[in-house]
Design a protein around this motif. Structure first.
Motif, short mmCIF file in Angstrom:
data_model
loop_
_atom_site.label_atom_id
_atom_site.label_comp_id
_atom_site.label_asym_id
_atom_site.label_seq_id
_atom_site.Cartn_x
_atom_site.Cartn_y
_atom_site.Cartn_z
N PHE A 111 0.98 -1.12 0.06
CA PHE A 111 0.27 -0.06 -0.06
C PHE A 111 0.68 1.33 -0.02
CE2 PHE A 111 -3.04 -3.04 1.74
CZ PHE A 111 -4.10 -3.06 0.80
N ALA A 112 2.34 0.97 0.13
CA ALA A 112 3.04 2.38 0.06
C ALA A 112 3.31 2.66 -1.29
CB ALA A 112 4.37 2.16 0.84
N LEU A 113 3.05 1.70 -2.40
CA LEU A 113 3.33 1.93 -3.82
C LEU A 113 1.92 2.97 -4.42
CD1 LEU A 113 3.39 -1.80 -5.08
CD2 LEU A 113 5.22 0.05 -4.59
N LEU A 114 2.64 3.74 -5.02
CA LEU A 114 1.66 5.20 -5.66
C LEU A 114 0.19 4.48 -6.13
CD1 LEU A 114 1.63 8.02 -5.97
CD2 LEU A 114 2.63 7.56 -8.25
N GLN A 115 0.43 3.38 -6.70
CA GLN A 115 -0.90 2.93 -7.40
C GLN A 115 -2.16 2.63 -6.27
OE1 GLN A 115 2.16 1.82 -7.80
NE2 GLN A 115 2.00 -0.42 -8.64
N HIS A 116 -1.37 2.15 -5.17
CA HIS A 116 -2.26 1.37 -3.88
C HIS A 116 -2.32 2.18 -2.90
CE1 HIS A 116 -2.30 -1.86 -6.62
NE2 HIS A 116 -1.30 -2.27 -6.27
N ALA A 117 -1.63 3.63 -2.88
CA ALA A 117 -1.59 4.35 -1.59
C ALA A 117 -3.10 4.75 -1.27
CB ALA A 117 -0.70 5.45 -1.92
N ALA A 118 -3.73 5.27 -2.23
CA ALA A 118 -5.28 5.87 -2.03
C ALA A 118 -5.94 4.57 -1.13
CB ALA A 118 -5.89 6.24 -3.16
N GLU A 119 -6.09 3.18 -1.76
CA GLU A 119 -6.79 2.18 -1.12
C GLU A 119 -6.03 1.88 0.31
OE1 GLU A 119 -9.12 -1.35 -2.23
OE2 GLU A 119 -7.48 -0.87 -3.82
N GLY A 120 -4.89 2.20 0.36
CA GLY A 120 -4.14 2.00 1.72
C GLY A 120 -4.84 2.84 2.82
N ALA A 121 -4.91 4.03 2.46
CA ALA A 121 -5.42 5.25 3.26
C ALA A 121 -6.80 4.98 3.56
CB ALA A 121 -5.28 6.46 2.54
N LYS A 122 -7.57 4.39 2.69
CA LYS A 122 -9.17 4.21 2.82
C LYS A 122 -9.29 2.91 3.94
CE LYS A 122 -13.10 2.62 0.16
NZ LYS A 122 -13.64 2.17 -1.16
N LEU A 123 -8.49 2.23 3.64
CA LEU A 123 -8.51 0.98 4.63
C LEU A 123 -8.17 1.35 6.33
CD1 LEU A 123 -6.58 -1.99 2.86
CD2 LEU A 123 -9.13 -1.78 3.31
N ILE A 124 -6.92 2.45 6.42
CA ILE A 124 -6.96 2.89 7.55
C ILE A 124 -7.96 3.63 8.37
CG2 ILE A 124 -5.33 4.46 8.90
CD1 ILE A 124 -2.97 3.57 7.23
N TRP A 125 -8.58 4.60 7.24
CA TRP A 125 -9.71 5.32 7.62
C TRP A 125 -10.70 4.51 8.02
CZ3 TRP A 125 -10.76 10.68 7.56
CH2 TRP A 125 -12.25 11.23 7.76
N GLY A 126 -10.90 3.18 7.25
CA GLY A 126 -12.10 2.30 7.54
C GLY A 126 -11.77 1.61 9.12
N THR A 127 -10.59 1.58 9.39
CA THR A 127 -10.23 1.01 10.79
C THR A 127 -10.58 2.03 11.73
OG1 THR A 127 -8.42 -0.41 9.79
CG2 THR A 127 -8.26 0.02 12.49
N ALA A 128 -10.18 3.35 11.43
CA ALA A 128 -10.57 4.01 12.46
C ALA A 128 -11.92 4.37 12.83
CB ALA A 128 -9.86 5.56 12.12
N ASP A 129 -12.94 4.28 11.67
CA ASP A 129 -14.30 4.15 11.76
C ASP A 129 -14.75 3.10 12.46
OD1 ASP A 129 -17.14 5.19 10.99
OD2 ASP A 129 -16.84 3.90 9.51
#
Length: 234
Positions: A111-129
């Protein structure tokens, strides 16, 4: 091996079979192929459940961790804890449920790769939610966003610290987490004082009028692709 009878069983079977391969091959197409072979799930069904291959496996693994965390929190009496301690307990629970840190390390790399970074951020947001919701948060205004943004930052930094922590019982990580939460509490205290101060009220009056209109986003259930999402998630 007999094929699982439902999409949910198939999803779990492929994901569970993938876990032993991830430390060597990452969340990749190679891992998916090996998981399909090991699980006995028909390839067509497996690829319908994980159409993007390794990235979908990594997403499913992360969401499965969130689900198990919520289940654990639901069975735990948190009423005697201070709220900040409930948040810390939720994050500790989320990380303690991980059986092999290498699975998370490989996911972090992906998820540190540029093409997957947005999805990684979305997953962390989902965990926080998931944490805020499990702890009973009912906000629907700007606070809904600020709480999840703040916790996403705390969770993300804690995970990175945890991945490199070799202290007994990960105590260094839990100390780090306590410091991050303490920092957040100080910020919230300063914000409260600013709102109570006449000058602060005047400064915030304009932005507050705009931001008070913000509401929790809702997504219609009948958008294209929603049915396939339900199918993949069981």
């Amino acid at each position: 091996m007999e094929s699982p009878q439902s999409p949910e069983n198939a999803r779990e079977a492929v994901l569970n079979a993938a876990l032993s391969h991830v430390p060597f091959d990452g969340w990749s197409e190679t891992t998916l192929r090996a998981a399909i072979a090991d699980s006995g799930v028909p390839e067509g069904l497996a690829r319908a459940l994980y159409p993007r291959g390794g990235i979908d496996l990594a997403v499913a693994f992360h969401k499965d961790g969130d689900r198990r965390m919520v289940e654990t929190l639901g069975k735990t009496d948190l009423s005697q804890m201070r709220f900040r301690d409930r948040v810390a307990f939720a994050i500790r629970t989320r990380l303690d449920l991980v059986e092999d840190r290498e699975l998370v390390r490989r996911g972090t790399t992906l998820f540190a790769l540029l093409q997957h970074a947005a999805e990684g951020a979305k997953l962390i947001w989902g965990t926080a939610d998931a944490i805020w919701t499990a702890l009973g948060d009912t906000t629907r205004d700007l606070n809904w966003y600020s709480k999840r943004a703040t916790l996403s930052a705390v969770y993300g930094s804690t995970v990175l610290y945890w991945l490199g922590d070799d202290s007994p019982g990960h105590q260094a990580t839990w100390d780090f987490l306590d410091r991050r939460i303490a920092d957040v509490m100080q910020i919230e205290s300063l914000k409260a004082k600013l709102r109570e101060n006449p000058l602060g009220k005047a400064i915030l009056a304009g932005p507050a009028k705009v931001m008070e209109k913000w509401r929790v986003p809702t997504v219609p259930d009948d958008l294209p692709g929603k049915m396939m999402d339900r199918f993949r998630q069981g």
